[in-house]
Scaffold this active site. Structure first.
Site, short mmCIF file in Angstrom:
data_model
loop_
_atom_site.label_atom_id
_atom_site.label_comp_id
_atom_site.label_asym_id
_atom_site.label_seq_id
_atom_site.Cartn_x
_atom_site.Cartn_y
_atom_site.Cartn_z
N ASP A 161 -0.23 16.03 -2.33
CA ASP A 161 0.14 15.83 -0.93
C ASP A 161 -0.79 16.54 0.04
OD1 ASP A 161 1.95 18.56 0.12
OD2 ASP A 161 1.40 18.35 -1.98
N ASP A 197 4.86 21.39 -5.32
CA ASP A 197 5.44 21.57 -3.98
C ASP A 197 4.87 20.55 -3.01
OD1 ASP A 197 6.69 24.69 -3.92
OD2 ASP A 197 5.18 24.27 -5.45
N ASP A 237 0.75 17.53 -8.55
CA ASP A 237 1.07 18.74 -7.82
C ASP A 237 2.60 18.88 -7.84
OD1 ASP A 237 0.73 20.94 -5.94
OD2 ASP A 237 1.49 19.55 -4.43
#
Length: 226
Positions: free
Chosen positions: A177, A16, A14
């Site tokens: 995240d 961001d 990922d």
């Protein structure tokens, strides 16, 4: 190597909240957008809880918060256009890399892993950000939230990446995240690795039950270098 890397050939990351902290620039763009519409503007902490489902949803959440109700289509369209212009003008002004990201990516690339980027951020912003931080050359494929018909938490982008390079899902790892990353990884049959410092709508990422939770990407870097 860390046990999670055993038998793996492809690692999907990922962006961001995993590789970069982009919220300061996202918040700045939202503040300008809402200010132009004469609406209340959020602080950075509030924006952190809205990130993760792509730019249209981010703008919708901000408008709902500012107006106290879901936005009408014309307001959503106007605000989204303004946000894309403001964010596109300065996507790297305040954004920063998380610790040890660059070393980890370089080490994993040199160790022979195929690295891909799978983000819900619009595709047009990916290349400028990766070029700014010197990360572009390490990714064999980059998929944005508008690249395919579906985005995370759908497994479609992950399965697309695995198929692109001829890897079976059990040979792949998803690193992220948020619950969207972990959910997409599980649905695709990937192993999953979570990082606790990003954006997960205010909830502990442990609740998503990833296969592995690491404090930073440095642990993968050290494993790959061992």
């Amino acid at each position: 190597m860390h046990p999670i890397l055993h038998g793996k050939r492809l690692i999907a990351f990922d962006l961001d909240g995993t590789l970069i902290d982009s919220v300061p620039d996202l918040a700045a763009a939202l503040k300008r957008t809402l200010g132009e519409l004469e609406l209340a503007v959020p602080d950075e902490h509030q924006v952190r809880e809205w990130v993760g489902n792509g730019a249209p949803v981010l703008v919708e959440r901000a408008l709902t918060w500012a107006a106290g109700q879901p936005p009408k289509a014309h307001l959503q369209a106007r605000a989204f256009e303004g946000f894309m212009q403001h964010y596109g003008a300065a996507p790297n002004a305040l954004t920063r890399l998380y610790p040890k990201v660059k070393n980890a990516l370089e080490a994993l690339h040199q160790a022979g892993f195929t690295l891909v980027l799978i983000t819900n951020k619009p595709e047009r912003f990916i290349a400028p950000i990766l070029e700014h931080f010197g990360l572009k050359d390490w990714f064999a494929l980059c998929l944005g939230g508008d690249t395919l018909a579906e985005k995370k938490p759908s497994p479609m982008p992950l399965l697309h990446a695995a198929d692109r390079f001829g890897f079976a899902p059990h040979e792949c790892l998803m690193v992220g995240d948020s619950r969207h990353d972990i959910g997409a990884g599980k649905a695709a049959g990937f192993a999953t690795l979570a990082l606790p410092y990003g954006y997960n709508h205010g909830d502990p990422i442990e609740l998503s039950q990833p296969d592995v939770l690491l404090p930073t990407l440095g642990e993968l870097y050290e494993a790959a270098s061992a």
